[in-house]
Write a protein that holds these residues in place. Structure first.
Motif, PDB file in Angstrom:
ATOM      1  N   ARG A   1      -8.260  10.453   0.645  1.00  0.00           N
ATOM      2  CA  ARG A   1      -7.011  11.199   0.477  1.00  0.00           C
ATOM      3  C   ARG A   1      -6.305  11.402   1.817  1.00  0.00           C
ATOM      4  O   ARG A   1      -5.072  11.376   1.892  1.00  0.00           O
ATOM      5  CB  ARG A   1      -7.297  12.551  -0.176  1.00  0.00           C
ATOM      6  CG  ARG A   1      -7.854  12.438  -1.596  1.00  0.00           C
ATOM      7  CD  ARG A   1      -8.064  13.812  -2.225  1.00  0.00           C
ATOM      8  NE  ARG A   1      -8.720  13.679  -3.519  1.00  0.00           N
ATOM      9  CZ  ARG A   1     -10.013  13.937  -3.741  1.00  0.00           C
ATOM     10  NH1 ARG A   1     -10.775  14.378  -2.743  1.00  0.00           N
ATOM     11  NH2 ARG A   1     -10.532  13.778  -4.938  1.00  0.00           N
TER      12      ARG A   1
ATOM     13  N   THR B   1      -8.320   9.532  -5.975  1.00  0.00           N
ATOM     14  CA  THR B   1      -7.551  10.459  -5.137  1.00  0.00           C
ATOM     15  C   THR B   1      -6.939  11.617  -5.913  1.00  0.00           C
ATOM     16  O   THR B   1      -6.179  12.403  -5.350  1.00  0.00           O
ATOM     17  CB  THR B   1      -6.437   9.706  -4.393  1.00  0.00           C
ATOM     18  OG1 THR B   1      -5.626   8.992  -5.342  1.00  0.00           O
ATOM     19  CG2 THR B   1      -7.015   8.731  -3.384  1.00  0.00           C
TER      20      THR B   1
ATOM     21  N   SER C   1       0.825  -1.199   0.000  1.00  0.00           N
ATOM     22  CA  SER C   1       0.000   0.000   0.000  1.00  0.00           C
ATOM     23  C   SER C   1       0.870   1.264   0.000  1.00  0.00           C
ATOM     24  O   SER C   1       0.612   2.219  -0.747  1.00  0.00           O
ATOM     25  CB  SER C   1      -0.921   0.006   1.225  1.00  0.00           C
ATOM     26  OG  SER C   1      -1.750   1.150   1.260  1.00  0.00           O
TER      27      SER C   1
ATOM     28  N   TYR D   1      -7.716   3.575  -7.543  1.00  0.00           N
ATOM     29  CA  TYR D   1      -7.210   4.379  -6.426  1.00  0.00           C
ATOM     30  C   TYR D   1      -6.707   5.740  -6.898  1.00  0.00           C
ATOM     31  O   TYR D   1      -7.031   6.780  -6.308  1.00  0.00           O
ATOM     32  CB  TYR D   1      -6.097   3.635  -5.693  1.00  0.00           C
ATOM     33  CG  TYR D   1      -5.403   4.494  -4.659  1.00  0.00           C
ATOM     34  CD1 TYR D   1      -6.045   4.826  -3.463  1.00  0.00           C
ATOM     35  CD2 TYR D   1      -4.125   5.018  -4.895  1.00  0.00           C
ATOM     36  CE1 TYR D   1      -5.420   5.648  -2.526  1.00  0.00           C
ATOM     37  CE2 TYR D   1      -3.502   5.829  -3.968  1.00  0.00           C
ATOM     38  CZ  TYR D   1      -4.156   6.146  -2.789  1.00  0.00           C
ATOM     39  OH  TYR D   1      -3.557   6.969  -1.874  1.00  0.00           O
ATOM     40  N   LYS D   2      -5.919   5.748  -7.961  1.00  0.00           N
ATOM     41  CA  LYS D   2      -5.365   7.005  -8.460  1.00  0.00           C
ATOM     42  C   LYS D   2      -6.460   7.919  -9.015  1.00  0.00           C
ATOM     43  O   LYS D   2      -6.368   9.144  -8.914  1.00  0.00           O
ATOM     44  CB  LYS D   2      -4.310   6.726  -9.536  1.00  0.00           C
ATOM     45  CG  LYS D   2      -3.061   6.021  -9.013  1.00  0.00           C
ATOM     46  CD  LYS D   2      -2.286   6.904  -8.029  1.00  0.00           C
ATOM     47  CE  LYS D   2      -0.981   6.246  -7.613  1.00  0.00           C
ATOM     48  NZ  LYS D   2      -0.189   7.098  -6.682  1.00  0.00           N
TER      49      LYS D   2
ATOM     50  N   GLY E   1      -4.350   4.384   2.242  1.00  0.00           N
ATOM     51  CA  GLY E   1      -5.435   4.466   1.271  1.00  0.00           C
ATOM     52  C   GLY E   1      -5.500   3.315   0.291  1.00  0.00           C
ATOM     53  O   GLY E   1      -6.566   2.700   0.109  1.00  0.00           O
ATOM     54  N   PRO E   2      -4.397   2.968  -0.393  1.00  0.00           N
ATOM     55  CA  PRO E   2      -4.456   1.853  -1.337  1.00  0.00           C
ATOM     56  C   PRO E   2      -4.883   0.542  -0.685  1.00  0.00           C
ATOM     57  O   PRO E   2      -5.583  -0.268  -1.300  1.00  0.00           O
ATOM     58  CB  PRO E   2      -3.017   1.767  -1.864  1.00  0.00           C
ATOM     59  CG  PRO E   2      -2.494   3.160  -1.729  1.00  0.00           C
ATOM     60  CD  PRO E   2      -3.103   3.672  -0.452  1.00  0.00           C
TER      61      PRO E   2
ATOM     62  N   GLU F   1       2.421   1.858  -3.421  1.00  0.00           N
ATOM     63  CA  GLU F   1       1.488   2.405  -4.410  1.00  0.00           C
ATOM     64  C   GLU F   1       1.153   3.862  -4.105  1.00  0.00           C
ATOM     65  O   GLU F   1       0.992   4.679  -5.018  1.00  0.00           O
ATOM     66  CB  GLU F   1       0.217   1.554  -4.463  1.00  0.00           C
ATOM     67  CG  GLU F   1       0.450   0.183  -5.065  1.00  0.00           C
ATOM     68  CD  GLU F   1      -0.826  -0.577  -5.326  1.00  0.00           C
ATOM     69  OE1 GLU F   1      -1.906  -0.081  -4.943  1.00  0.00           O
ATOM     70  OE2 GLU F   1      -0.750  -1.664  -5.923  1.00  0.00           O
ATOM     71  N   TRP F   2       1.028   4.201  -2.844  1.00  0.00           N
ATOM     72  CA  TRP F   2       0.751   5.588  -2.465  1.00  0.00           C
ATOM     73  C   TRP F   2       1.929   6.486  -2.832  1.00  0.00           C
ATOM     74  O   TRP F   2       1.740   7.605  -3.299  1.00  0.00           O
ATOM     75  CB  TRP F   2       0.485   5.651  -0.961  1.00  0.00           C
ATOM     76  CG  TRP F   2       0.387   7.043  -0.419  1.00  0.00           C
ATOM     77  CD1 TRP F   2      -0.663   7.907  -0.529  1.00  0.00           C
ATOM     78  CD2 TRP F   2       1.393   7.737   0.335  1.00  0.00           C
ATOM     79  NE1 TRP F   2      -0.386   9.098   0.096  1.00  0.00           N
ATOM     80  CE2 TRP F   2       0.881   9.017   0.645  1.00  0.00           C
ATOM     81  CE3 TRP F   2       2.671   7.406   0.786  1.00  0.00           C
ATOM     82  CZ2 TRP F   2       1.595   9.962   1.380  1.00  0.00           C
ATOM     83  CZ3 TRP F   2       3.392   8.345   1.514  1.00  0.00           C
ATOM     84  CH2 TRP F   2       2.852   9.595   1.808  1.00  0.00           C
ATOM     85  N   TRP F   3       3.138   5.995  -2.646  1.00  0.00           N
ATOM     86  CA  TRP F   3       4.337   6.774  -2.897  1.00  0.00           C
ATOM     87  C   TRP F   3       4.617   6.918  -4.396  1.00  0.00           C
ATOM     88  O   TRP F   3       5.243   7.880  -4.821  1.00  0.00           O
ATOM     89  CB  TRP F   3       5.535   6.110  -2.218  1.00  0.00           C
ATOM     90  CG  TRP F   3       6.806   6.907  -2.314  1.00  0.00           C
ATOM     91  CD1 TRP F   3       7.850   6.714  -3.168  1.00  0.00           C
ATOM     92  CD2 TRP F   3       7.164   8.031  -1.506  1.00  0.00           C
ATOM     93  NE1 TRP F   3       8.838   7.640  -2.961  1.00  0.00           N
ATOM     94  CE2 TRP F   3       8.439   8.471  -1.929  1.00  0.00           C
ATOM     95  CE3 TRP F   3       6.542   8.711  -0.458  1.00  0.00           C
ATOM     96  CZ2 TRP F   3       9.087   9.544  -1.358  1.00  0.00           C
ATOM     97  CZ3 TRP F   3       7.187   9.794   0.113  1.00  0.00           C
ATOM     98  CH2 TRP F   3       8.440  10.199  -0.344  1.00  0.00           C
TER      99      TRP F   3
ATOM    100  N   GLY G   1      -3.676   8.776   3.414  1.00  0.00           N
ATOM    101  CA  GLY G   1      -2.274   8.677   3.024  1.00  0.00           C
ATOM    102  C   GLY G   1      -1.883   7.279   2.577  1.00  0.00           C
ATOM    103  O   GLY G   1      -2.589   6.651   1.775  1.00  0.00           O
ATOM    104  N   PRO G   2      -0.766   6.737   3.101  1.00  0.00           N
ATOM    105  CA  PRO G   2      -0.279   5.435   2.632  1.00  0.00           C
ATOM    106  C   PRO G   2      -1.198   4.269   2.953  1.00  0.00           C
ATOM    107  O   PRO G   2      -1.024   3.175   2.398  1.00  0.00           O
ATOM    108  CB  PRO G   2       1.068   5.288   3.348  1.00  0.00           C
ATOM    109  CG  PRO G   2       0.989   6.211   4.516  1.00  0.00           C
ATOM    110  CD  PRO G   2       0.135   7.352   4.081  1.00  0.00           C
TER     111      PRO G   2
END
Length: 427
Positions: free
Chosen positions: A319, A358, A40, A354-355, A325-326, A43-45, A322-323
């Motif tokens: 949103r 957000t 997760s 996800y993208k 979220g995914p 993917e967030w990063w 943060g990390p």
């Protein structure tokens, strides 16, 4: 009037190095498939732009980015004729096979639902594009997907005029897109909120351009206590339950509005199985098909009700995670797209979702202005479409089990055909 240009945004993209290409299967955490926190965070990063994730999904198709023997496709950013330089993102598919001179080439325009984007239809593109000569225009609504995301106007929602202003954010931009693409006649297909907005577009601009309106599980059909329309026409045989227009109808004939919030907490099969209306049984629905009336709105939890009333988007909370979220979205996406046998394909849809969710907030803020709590329309379609479709045929499609009220769909079809004096609408 200033000229409007169409520019290619992605003509021959390649898979990025952050594409979710993994030969595995979802991990089970607490008995449910989801990403680990490490995955997760990664993917967030990840800094890859949204258009690359869209490409990862669309490149599953056998004719994109490279054409096959009969089909070619490209993405476009279609500039609109407005002072803010907005644009509509489009996936354009053309079947190159020739038709007989007597067979017109059909132009299809496809519009997604709330929070979604054109890539969610990727499974449909392959089959639809096999029709000889067809041209498909799948678009991201203004404020969604890869279309420009201007600040959504802070409209109120207390009057008919307020709600129409929020609808026009999408409807007017769609008409500007049509003009830019020089489309004359086309079949308009809309899903969920996209179905509702397609109906609004048809009422305002469709007379000379929409050949046929196809609505797939549209939201906002039924009447409810939240309706702002005072000229509701309920069936003459309706019996007691007071609505805001002082009409009455029997509560036993009605059903609650859609519990759409459950879609984000449960698997599709579990939630739909419990909350939907099966097409296999005529007795499974308690909606009066003549009235199309919801007896009550789903009661949101106190916090969610307050958030709705203050026009807080559900994606705002995502949103803020943060990390994490995914990982949260994977609990939804791994179930929602769980029928995909290819894990790589499942992951592509997950990260694309996800993208998309957000990205900068814009069109998402229309939800609470157009719909009341529980996804019930403030201006129900059943009191707007009948008698005002300019002779345009409509087709109403629902799944075997569906989030939206199929009985309300049957009710509006009956109302349309009654007003027109012919079978203009089909269910």
């Amino acid at each position: 009037m200033s000229s409007v240009s169409v520019k290619n945004s992605i003509d021959n993209p390649a898979m990025g190095d952050e594409s979710s290409v993994r030969s595995a299967s979802p991990k089970l955490i607490n008995g449910h498939p989801e990403l680990s926190f490490k995955e997760s965070f990664r993917e967030w990063w990840g800094s890859k732009p949204l258009d690359k994730y869209e490409t990862d999904v669309l490149s599953i198709l056998p004719f994109y980015p490279e054409a096959d023997s009969s089909r070619k496709a490209k993405t476009l950013n279609v500039e609109l004729n407005d002072k803010d330089n907005n644009y509509i993102h489009e996936f354009y598919i053309e079947n190159k096979n020739k038709l007989d001179s007597e067979t017109p080439i059909k132009e299809l325009v496809i519009i997604h639902g709330y929070g979604a984007s054109l890539g969610f239809f990727y499974k449909n593109f392959d089959s639809l594009s096999k029709i000889n000569g067809i041209k498909i225009h799948a678009i991201d609504l203004l404020g969604f997907g890869l279309s420009s995301r201007p600040n959504f106007p802070k409209n109120d929602c207390k009057t008919i005029e307020d709600v129409c202003k929020s609808e026009d954010f999408f409807v007017d931009s769609l008409e500007q897109w049509r003009k830019a693409r020089n489309l004359d006649k086309f079949v308009l297909i809309g899903h969920s909120l996209g179905g509702y907005l397609s109906s609004c577009y048809t009422l305002k601009y469709g007379k000379d351009h929409v050949e046929k309106l196809v609505l797939i599980s549209p939201v906002g059909v039924e009447r409810s206590e939240y309706s702002l329309l005072e000229d509701q026409t309920l069936a003459e045989t309706s019996k007691p339950m007071t609505t805001n227009s002082n009409k009455k109808i029997d509560d036993q004939q009605l059903e609650p509005g859609p519990e759409v919030a459950n879609e984000y907490y449960e698997s599709q099969s579990e939630a739909i199985g419990r909350h939907s209306i099966s097409s296999d049984s005529d007795n499974s629905s308690i909606v009066d098909e003549r009235a199309g009336q919801s007896s009550r709105a789903p009661r949101l939890r106190g916090f969610l009700m307050k958030a709705w009333e203050h026009h807080v988007s559900p994606f705002t909370f995502l949103r803020l995670l943060g990390p994490a979220g995914p990982q949260l979205i994977s609990r939804w996406s791994f179930r929602r797209f769980g029928t995909l046998s290819d894990y790589d394909e499942l992951l592509r849809m997950h990260i694309y979702s996800y993208k998309t969710f957000t990205a900068k907030g814009s069109g998402e803020y229309a939800l609470t202005r157009i719909l009341a709590p529980g996804a019930l329309a403030r201006l129900p379609l059943i009191d707007r479409l009948p008698g005002k479709l300019h002779g345009i045929p409509t087709l109403w499609l629902y799944g075997e089990n569906d989030w939206m009220s199929k009985s309300s769909g049957k009710a509006i079809v009956n109302e349309i055909n009654k007003k027109e004096g012919k079978k203009l609408a089909k269910f």
